[in-house]
Design a protein around this motif. Structure first.
Motif, PDB file in Angstrom:
ATOM      1  N   ILE A   1      14.922   8.065  90.168  1.00 33.93           N
ATOM      2  CA  ILE A   1      13.925   7.867  90.687  1.00 33.93           C
ATOM      3  C   ILE A   1      12.759   8.169  89.560  1.00 33.93           C
ATOM      4  O   ILE A   1      11.750   7.373  89.532  1.00 33.93           O
ATOM      5  CB  ILE A   1      13.442   8.926  91.576  1.00 33.93           C
ATOM      6  CG1 ILE A   1      14.679   8.637  92.791  1.00 33.93           C
ATOM      7  CG2 ILE A   1      12.049   8.941  92.170  1.00 33.93           C
ATOM      8  CD1 ILE A   1      14.444   9.696  93.898  1.00 33.93           C
ATOM      9  N   ALA A   2      12.964   9.176  88.779  1.00 38.35           N
ATOM     10  CA  ALA A   2      12.019   9.324  87.624  1.00 38.35           C
ATOM     11  C   ALA A   2      11.972   7.951  86.641  1.00 38.35           C
ATOM     12  O   ALA A   2      10.644   7.727  86.365  1.00 38.35           O
ATOM     13  CB  ALA A   2      12.513  10.481  86.589  1.00 38.35           C
TER      14      ALA A   2
ATOM     15  N   CYS B   1      10.033   5.435  88.438  1.00 34.98           N
ATOM     16  CA  CYS B   1       8.453   5.755  88.330  1.00 34.98           C
ATOM     17  C   CYS B   1       7.874   5.186  86.887  1.00 34.98           C
ATOM     18  O   CYS B   1       6.778   4.883  86.829  1.00 34.98           O
ATOM     19  CB  CYS B   1       8.146   7.059  88.541  1.00 34.98           C
ATOM     20  SG  CYS B   1       8.448   7.551  90.611  1.00 34.98           S
ATOM     21  N   LYS B   2       8.593   5.563  86.047  1.00 38.61           N
ATOM     22  CA  LYS B   2       8.171   5.299  84.668  1.00 38.61           C
ATOM     23  C   LYS B   2       7.932   3.837  84.320  1.00 38.61           C
ATOM     24  O   LYS B   2       7.114   3.251  83.739  1.00 38.61           O
ATOM     25  CB  LYS B   2       9.072   5.929  83.537  1.00 38.61           C
ATOM     26  CG  LYS B   2       8.824   5.615  82.180  1.00 38.61           C
ATOM     27  CD  LYS B   2       9.803   6.196  81.098  1.00 38.61           C
ATOM     28  CE  LYS B   2       9.283   6.270  79.778  1.00 38.61           C
ATOM     29  NZ  LYS B   2      10.112   7.182  78.703  1.00 38.61           N
TER      30      LYS B   2
ATOM     31  N   GLY C   1       7.671   1.444  86.861  1.00 34.24           N
ATOM     32  CA  GLY C   1       6.387   1.098  87.443  1.00 34.24           C
ATOM     33  C   GLY C   1       4.953   1.322  86.869  1.00 34.24           C
ATOM     34  O   GLY C   1       4.169   0.538  86.804  1.00 34.24           O
ATOM     35  N   ALA C   2       5.024   2.717  86.100  1.00 31.28           N
ATOM     36  CA  ALA C   2       3.642   2.710  85.456  1.00 31.28           C
ATOM     37  C   ALA C   2       3.490   1.944  84.456  1.00 31.28           C
ATOM     38  O   ALA C   2       2.139   1.476  84.107  1.00 31.28           O
ATOM     39  CB  ALA C   2       3.970   4.241  84.873  1.00 31.28           C
TER      40      ALA C   2
ATOM     41  N   ARG D   1      -0.524   7.914  88.446  1.00 33.33           N
ATOM     42  CA  ARG D   1       0.337   8.569  89.567  1.00 33.33           C
ATOM     43  C   ARG D   1       1.786   8.477  89.279  1.00 33.33           C
ATOM     44  O   ARG D   1       2.646   9.346  89.172  1.00 33.33           O
ATOM     45  CB  ARG D   1      -0.072   8.068  90.944  1.00 33.33           C
ATOM     46  CG  ARG D   1       0.599   8.931  92.117  1.00 33.33           C
ATOM     47  CD  ARG D   1       0.022   8.388  93.352  1.00 33.33           C
ATOM     48  NE  ARG D   1      -1.143   7.961  93.340  1.00 33.33           N
ATOM     49  CZ  ARG D   1      -1.990   7.031  93.491  1.00 33.33           C
ATOM     50  NH1 ARG D   1      -1.251   5.832  93.587  1.00 33.33           N
ATOM     51  NH2 ARG D   1      -3.364   6.788  93.800  1.00 33.33           N
ATOM     52  N   LEU D   2       2.103   7.385  89.230  1.00 33.62           N
ATOM     53  CA  LEU D   2       3.663   6.994  88.829  1.00 33.62           C
ATOM     54  C   LEU D   2       4.155   7.616  87.612  1.00 33.62           C
ATOM     55  O   LEU D   2       5.330   8.297  87.609  1.00 33.62           O
ATOM     56  CB  LEU D   2       3.769   5.491  88.724  1.00 33.62           C
ATOM     57  CG  LEU D   2       3.829   4.650  89.969  1.00 33.62           C
ATOM     58  CD1 LEU D   2       4.115   3.245  89.500  1.00 33.62           C
ATOM     59  CD2 LEU D   2       5.120   5.211  91.087  1.00 33.62           C
ATOM     60  N   GLU D   3       3.358   7.726  86.367  1.00 27.81           N
ATOM     61  CA  GLU D   3       3.787   8.333  85.277  1.00 27.81           C
ATOM     62  C   GLU D   3       3.636   9.930  85.266  1.00 27.81           C
ATOM     63  O   GLU D   3       4.446  10.447  84.821  1.00 27.81           O
ATOM     64  CB  GLU D   3       2.531   7.845  83.952  1.00 27.81           C
ATOM     65  CG  GLU D   3       2.760   8.914  82.833  1.00 27.81           C
ATOM     66  CD  GLU D   3       4.237   8.236  82.096  1.00 27.81           C
ATOM     67  OE1 GLU D   3       4.655   9.050  81.362  1.00 27.81           O
ATOM     68  OE2 GLU D   3       4.629   6.942  82.322  1.00 27.81           O
TER      69      GLU D   3
ATOM     70  N   THR E   1       4.400  11.632  87.958  1.00 25.49           N
ATOM     71  CA  THR E   1       5.542  11.785  88.794  1.00 25.49           C
ATOM     72  C   THR E   1       6.634  11.556  88.078  1.00 25.49           C
ATOM     73  O   THR E   1       7.643  12.447  88.060  1.00 25.49           O
ATOM     74  CB  THR E   1       5.510  10.687  89.976  1.00 25.49           C
ATOM     75  OG1 THR E   1       4.331  10.989  90.919  1.00 25.49           O
ATOM     76  CG2 THR E   1       6.997  11.046  90.746  1.00 25.49           C
ATOM     77  N   SER E   2       6.748  10.959  87.192  1.00 26.46           N
ATOM     78  CA  SER E   2       7.932  10.702  86.307  1.00 26.46           C
ATOM     79  C   SER E   2       8.087  11.790  85.490  1.00 26.46           C
ATOM     80  O   SER E   2       9.307  12.161  85.279  1.00 26.46           O
ATOM     81  CB  SER E   2       7.942   9.204  85.487  1.00 26.46           C
ATOM     82  OG  SER E   2       8.920   9.064  84.568  1.00 26.46           O
TER      83      SER E   2
END
Length: 245
Positions: free
Chosen positions: A187-188, A191-192, A194-195, A207-209, A211-212
């Motif tokens: 998941i992390a 997110c990375k 996606g960022a 936000r994605l970064e 979270t990652s």
């Protein structure tokens, strides 16, 4: 108070407590009963979302009449109870199952896992689980598949027959947490990525970064802690070799 028998008023208070999302311990204090009594009552009568006081009371009355007219019979899973009182094992099973359900495990999967936990061998066949839990082989098969996918149990061949055995060992918590950590790492990483695609300077990308990074740091700390305490408490400690010095 007539022994362990619950009155209709008791059951109505249990239902009211469930609607208010009280814990079983809090409900037990309200009606002057042990937490185990409340837990057993709810799980035998539809669970926390399906419990109805009047229906449970009628079922309880039926069980009482049956106990008065039917002589006790040996538990079908008695060979796996280590000579313990089946009622005691049932109480531990129920409490363990409820905690697992509260942690997010589906009910049937929690039943199977609790049965394995409270068996000294930590191992049962499908047929033994069917007899012990009074459910269908299909239900057991579905639960086994789910638990195996979560790294909570493993399959092994019975040395004395052709049947498969499903087992749980002392390292189940370790394997389960490590499997969860691997999933969280995926998941992390997602997110990375996606960022990077959305741009780290955009609100969504930031936000994605964040979270990652948060997940990766937490997972790293968790894995280090789990590996340390697994080595401390493992019943099968890793042998020290020359490379460990």
């Amino acid at each position: 108070m007539p022994g362990d028998r619950l009155t209709l008023q008791d059951r109505q208070q249990i239902a009211a407590g469930l609607r208010k999302e009280l814990t079983y311990a809090a409900i037990g204090r309200r009606i002057g009963r042990p937490t185990s009594t409340v837990t057993r009552e709810v799980m035998r009568n539809g669970g926390p979302r399906g419990y109805h006081a009047e229906v449970a009371h009628r079922a309880g009355a039926g069980h009482t009449r049956q106990r008065k007219t039917t002589p006790p019979t040996p538990s079908p899973g008695g060979a796996h109870l280590g000579g313990r009182d089946p009622r005691l094992v049932d109480e531990v099973d129920t409490q363990s199952m409820e905690l697992m359900i509260q942690a997010g495990l589906p009910q049937m999967m929690a039943k199977v896992l609790a049965a394995l936990f409270t068996t000294d061998s930590g191992s049962l066949t499908s047929a033994e689980l069917v007899r012990r839990l009074h459910v269908s082989p299909a239900s057991i098969s579905k639960a086994i598949g789910y638990l195996e996918n979560q790294a909570l149990i493993k399959r092994e061949r019975d040395p004395h027959s052709r049947a498969e055995r499903y087992s749980i060992d002392d390292d189940v918590a370790f394997h389960s947490i490590m499997a969860s950590a691997r999933a969280q790492t995926q998941i992390a990483e997602a997110c990375k990525i996606g960022a990077q695609k959305l741009g780290a300077n955009t609100p969504a990308g930031a936000r994605l970064e964040n979270t990652s990074q948060f997940l990766l740091h937490v997972i790293d700390d968790l894995v280090r802690s789990v590996q340390h305490w697994h080595q401390v408490y493992s019943t099968h400690p890793r042998k020290t070799t020359a490379t460990d010095d």
